[in-house]
Design an enzyme around this catalytic site. Structure first.
Site, PDB file in Angstrom:
ATOM      1  N   HIS A 183     -24.518  -3.973  -0.684  1.00 19.75           N
ATOM      2  CA  HIS A 183     -24.504  -4.175  -2.145  1.00 19.75           C
ATOM      3  C   HIS A 183     -25.284  -3.049  -2.833  1.00 19.75           C
ATOM      4  CE1 HIS A 183     -24.276  -8.743  -1.156  1.00 19.75           C
ATOM      5  NE2 HIS A 183     -23.069  -8.351  -1.518  1.00 19.75           N
ATOM      6  N   LYS A 228     -20.247 -23.568  -5.000  1.00 20.71           N
ATOM      7  CA  LYS A 228     -20.538 -22.867  -3.740  1.00 20.71           C
ATOM      8  C   LYS A 228     -21.936 -23.208  -3.286  1.00 20.71           C
ATOM      9  CE  LYS A 228     -18.154 -18.361  -3.482  1.00 20.71           C
ATOM     10  NZ  LYS A 228     -18.404 -16.920  -3.625  1.00 20.71           N
ATOM     11  N   ARG A 245     -14.628  -3.446   1.898  1.00 22.08           N
ATOM     12  CA  ARG A 245     -14.971  -3.091   3.280  1.00 22.08           C
ATOM     13  C   ARG A 245     -13.752  -2.818   4.145  1.00 22.08           C
ATOM     14  NH1 ARG A 245     -19.015  -8.019   3.065  1.00 22.08           N
ATOM     15  NH2 ARG A 245     -17.189  -8.601   1.857  1.00 22.08           N
ATOM     16  N   SER A 270     -23.071 -10.870   3.806  1.00 16.54           N
ATOM     17  CA  SER A 270     -24.187 -11.798   3.595  1.00 16.54           C
ATOM     18  C   SER A 270     -24.094 -13.007   4.522  1.00 16.54           C
ATOM     19  CB  SER A 270     -24.219 -12.278   2.144  1.00 16.54           C
ATOM     20  OG  SER A 270     -24.456 -11.205   1.265  1.00 16.54           O
TER      21      SER A 270
END
Ligand code: ADP
Length: 164
Positions: free
Chosen positions: A21, A45, A94, A132
């Site tokens: 990040h 979430k 990614r 993460s």
């Protein structure tokens, strides 16, 4: 001469912030005049860190960058962008899996706010595998995350998992 500030947002959960990040933030903030890092508060979430904890970590990590600001937002990012009159949304990619998901999100956001342009920055290969969720899993088993997150995040993960 008319000067127009180019502002962009970089939204995410940042649960917790990683070197991946931070790399995107560093690069985006060198392109745009101002970068707003939007820490998403999503009650649906389940997150390890509260939005306040995530904001505090992120604010600490970017405090040396004069043109980066951080805030919490608990609704659609597009609504925040409309309110602020910001058109650029930055996301990090990614690989192809990220891309197909991000592509759909970008289409959806454009359907809600046609003025939006999503800018994708490809990950630095050094951070290709940083995620993460995996970092949290590793930390939960007391694995070494020091090459994946900054020291203050490594410490916060340690504290979190020693609480439980
Ligand atoms: P979200 O829950 O919104 O996907 P994340 O915190 O997982 O939030 O990620 C925020 C943004 O950062 C996303 O665009 C994601 O693709 C990007 N990102 C996450 N990790 C990396 C990394 N290692 N390299 C580049 N971009 C990354």
């Amino acid at each position: 001469m008319i000067s127009t500030m180019i502002r962009a947002v970089f939204p995410g959960s940042f649960d917790p912030p990683t070197l991946g990040h931070l790399n995107i933030i560093e690069r985006a903030s060198s392109i745009f005049d101002e970068l707003l890092v939007v820490v998403a508060e999503n009650k649906q979430k389940r997150q390890l860190f509260t939005a306040e904890e995530r904001l505090s970590m992120m604010a600490n990590l970017v405090k040396a960058s004069g043109n980066v600001k951080c805030l919490i937002w608990d609704s659609l990012v597009v609504d925040f962008m409309k309110r602020e009159g910001i058109r650029l949304l930055v996301r990090g990619i990614r690989g192809t899996e990220d891309f197909s998901h991000e592509f759909e999100l970008a289409m959806m956001n454009k359907a809600i706010y046609s003025g939006i342009e999503t800018v994708f920055l490809t990950t630095d290969p050094k951070y290709l595998v940083l995620r993460s969720s995996l970092i949290k899993e590793l930390a939960s088993f007391h694995g070494d995350v020091s090459l994946m997150v900054p020291p203050l995040v490594a410490q916060a993960l340690k504290n979190k998992f020693s609480e439980s």
